[in-house]
Design a protein around this motif. Structure first.
Motif, PDB file in Angstrom:
ATOM      1  N   ASP A  44       4.440  -7.618  16.765  1.00 11.83           N
ATOM      2  CA  ASP A  44       4.058  -9.026  16.692  1.00 11.83           C
ATOM      3  C   ASP A  44       4.344  -9.634  15.324  1.00 11.83           C
ATOM      4  N   GLY A  45       4.987  -8.866  14.463  1.00 12.87           N
ATOM      5  CA  GLY A  45       5.302  -9.335  13.116  1.00 12.87           C
ATOM      6  C   GLY A  45       4.173  -9.043  12.149  1.00 12.87           C
ATOM      7  N   GLY A  46       4.474  -9.182  10.882  1.00 16.86           N
ATOM      8  CA  GLY A  46       3.479  -8.943   9.855  1.00 16.86           C
ATOM      9  C   GLY A  46       4.073  -9.169   8.481  1.00 16.86           C
ATOM     10  N   LEU A  47       3.208  -9.145   7.487  1.00 16.02           N
ATOM     11  CA  LEU A  47       3.615  -9.369   6.103  1.00 16.02           C
ATOM     12  C   LEU A  47       2.913  -8.398   5.172  1.00 16.02           C
ATOM     13  N   PHE A  48       3.610  -8.036   4.119  1.00  6.26           N
ATOM     14  CA  PHE A  48       2.998  -7.265   3.051  1.00  6.26           C
ATOM     15  C   PHE A  48       2.291  -8.237   2.113  1.00  6.26           C
ATOM     16  N   VAL A  49       1.070  -7.903   1.738  1.00  2.29           N
ATOM     17  CA  VAL A  49       0.271  -8.743   0.849  1.00  2.29           C
ATOM     18  C   VAL A  49      -0.103  -7.923  -0.375  1.00  2.29           C
ATOM     19  N   ALA A  52      -5.072  -5.886  -5.205  1.00  2.00           N
ATOM     20  CA  ALA A  52      -5.743  -4.738  -5.808  1.00  2.00           C
ATOM     21  C   ALA A  52      -7.023  -4.398  -5.047  1.00  2.00           C
ATOM     22  N   ARG A  53      -7.456  -5.283  -4.176  1.00  2.41           N
ATOM     23  CA  ARG A  53      -8.676  -5.026  -3.404  1.00  2.41           C
ATOM     24  C   ARG A  53      -8.441  -3.893  -2.419  1.00  2.41           C
ATOM     25  N   GLU A  54      -9.457  -3.068  -2.225  1.00  2.89           N
ATOM     26  CA  GLU A  54      -9.352  -1.967  -1.275  1.00  2.89           C
ATOM     27  C   GLU A  54      -9.729  -2.441   0.119  1.00  2.89           C
ATOM     28  N   TYR A  55      -8.907  -2.074   1.091  1.00  7.33           N
ATOM     29  CA  TYR A  55      -9.130  -2.410   2.496  1.00  7.33           C
ATOM     30  C   TYR A  55      -9.098  -1.131   3.315  1.00  7.33           C
ATOM     31  N   ARG A  56      -9.574  -1.223   4.550  1.00  6.46           N
ATOM     32  CA  ARG A  56      -9.497  -0.119   5.504  1.00  6.46           C
ATOM     33  C   ARG A  56      -8.524  -0.513   6.616  1.00  6.46           C
ATOM     34  N   LEU A  57      -7.877   0.468   7.210  1.00  5.60           N
ATOM     35  CA  LEU A  57      -7.001   0.196   8.355  1.00  5.60           C
ATOM     36  C   LEU A  57      -7.813  -0.475   9.456  1.00  5.60           C
ATOM     37  N   GLY A  58      -7.244  -1.495  10.069  1.00  5.29           N
ATOM     38  CA  GLY A  58      -7.913  -2.205  11.137  1.00  5.29           C
ATOM     39  C   GLY A  58      -8.848  -3.307  10.676  1.00  5.29           C
ATOM     40  N   LYS A  79      -4.814  -8.168  11.003  1.00  2.21           N
ATOM     41  CA  LYS A  79      -5.526  -6.913  10.763  1.00  2.21           C
ATOM     42  C   LYS A  79      -4.682  -6.051   9.830  1.00  2.21           C
ATOM     43  N   VAL A  80      -5.346  -5.266   9.006  1.00  2.00           N
ATOM     44  CA  VAL A  80      -4.658  -4.364   8.092  1.00  2.00           C
ATOM     45  C   VAL A  80      -3.993  -3.257   8.911  1.00  2.00           C
ATOM     46  N   ALA A  81      -2.667  -3.146   8.799  1.00  2.00           N
ATOM     47  CA  ALA A  81      -1.896  -2.166   9.557  1.00  2.00           C
ATOM     48  C   ALA A  81      -1.465  -0.986   8.687  1.00  2.00           C
ATOM     49  N   TRP A  82      -1.401  -1.196   7.376  1.00  2.00           N
ATOM     50  CA  TRP A  82      -1.100  -0.083   6.483  1.00  2.00           C
ATOM     51  C   TRP A  82      -1.556  -0.411   5.083  1.00  2.00           C
ATOM     52  N   LEU A  83      -1.689   0.659   4.285  1.00  2.00           N
ATOM     53  CA  LEU A  83      -2.192   0.541   2.915  1.00  2.00           C
ATOM     54  C   LEU A  83      -1.190   1.147   1.950  1.00  2.00           C
ATOM     55  N   THR A  84      -0.943   0.465   0.857  1.00  2.00           N
ATOM     56  CA  THR A  84      -0.173   1.035  -0.243  1.00  2.00           C
ATOM     57  C   THR A  84      -1.138   1.101  -1.428  1.00  2.00           C
ATOM     58  N   VAL A  96      -1.480  -4.377   1.041  1.00  2.00           N
ATOM     59  CA  VAL A  96      -1.709  -4.044   2.441  1.00  2.00           C
ATOM     60  C   VAL A  96      -0.659  -4.704   3.323  1.00  2.00           C
ATOM     61  N   GLY A  97      -0.366  -4.066   4.430  1.00  2.00           N
ATOM     62  CA  GLY A  97       0.469  -4.666   5.462  1.00  2.00           C
ATOM     63  C   GLY A  97      -0.451  -5.306   6.483  1.00  2.00           C
ATOM     64  N   VAL A  98      -0.249  -6.575   6.753  1.00  2.00           N
ATOM     65  CA  VAL A  98      -1.093  -7.311   7.692  1.00  2.00           C
ATOM     66  C   VAL A  98      -0.317  -7.557   8.977  1.00  2.00           C
ATOM     67  N   ARG A  99      -0.862  -7.042  10.081  1.00  2.00           N
ATOM     68  CA  ARG A  99      -0.252  -7.203  11.402  1.00  2.00           C
ATOM     69  C   ARG A  99      -0.715  -8.529  11.994  1.00  2.00           C
ATOM     70  N   PHE A 100       0.246  -9.317  12.472  1.00  2.00           N
ATOM     71  CA  PHE A 100      -0.071 -10.585  13.117  1.00  2.00           C
ATOM     72  C   PHE A 100      -0.740 -10.325  14.474  1.00  2.00           C
ATOM     73  N   PRO A 101      -1.610 -11.227  14.914  1.00  2.00           N
ATOM     74  CA  PRO A 101      -2.212 -11.081  16.245  1.00  2.00           C
ATOM     75  C   PRO A 101      -1.199 -11.408  17.337  1.00  2.00           C
ATOM     76  N   ALA A 102      -1.463 -10.919  18.536  1.00  2.00           N
ATOM     77  CA  ALA A 102      -0.569 -11.154  19.676  1.00  2.00           C
ATOM     78  C   ALA A 102      -1.014 -12.399  20.430  1.00  2.00           C
ATOM     79  N   ASP A 103      -0.839 -13.564  19.814  1.00  2.00           N
ATOM     80  CA  ASP A 103      -1.161 -14.817  20.490  1.00  2.00           C
ATOM     81  C   ASP A 103       0.033 -15.760  20.379  1.00  2.00           C
TER      82      ASP A 103
END
Length: 130
Positions: A44-49, A52-58, A79-84, A96-103
């Motif tokens: 559904d596409g996504g962007l790297f953001v 420095a803030r820590e996030y969790r997958l999902g 939603k967070v799809a991956w962490l660097t 973080v990689g942010v996954r776009f929603p499926a809408d």
């Protein structure tokens, strides 16, 4: 990411931090920066953001996205799809990689990004990959 794109986290109030997703204003001033951040491997596409803030997958994350040469701001509830992490191998930028929603609204945004990037999407120059 370079100085052609900026990300700024707008933190929720401390009491509401656990209940509400963080809000990040992500501004792309040039197509090259958008290309470098775009994640075409996500269905559904996504962007790297960069952040420095820590996030969790999902974890929910809300983007206010500005594209090059477009005065409109696009809200994306992703939603967070991956962490660097910090100090990642290869000198990769923390974020973080942010996954776009499926809408439908976000699918239209994905198509707009891909149209804007045009033939650069088939370039041998890498975008953000998993």
């Amino acid at each position: 990411m370079n100085d052609r794109a900026t990300a700024r986290t707008v933190a929720p109030a401390p009491a509401a931090a656990a209940a509400r997703p963080s809000v990040i204003q992500l501004v792309f001033r040039e197509k090259g920066a958008l290309y470098a951040a775009y994640m075409p491997l996500l269905a559904d596409g996504g962007l790297f953001v960069p952040t420095a803030r820590e996030y969790r997958l999902g974890e929910d994350i809300y983007l206010l996205l500005s594209l090059p040469d477009d005065p409109q701001r696009y809200p994306v509830a992703g939603k967070v799809a991956w962490l660097t992490p910090n100090n990642a191998s290869g000198g990769r930028t923390q974020g973080v990689g942010v996954r776009f929603p499926a809408d439908e609204k976000t699918r239209a945004l994905k198509l707009k990004i891909e149209e804007m990037l045009g033939t650069t999407l088939v370039s041998s120059k890498p975008t953000q990959t998993l």
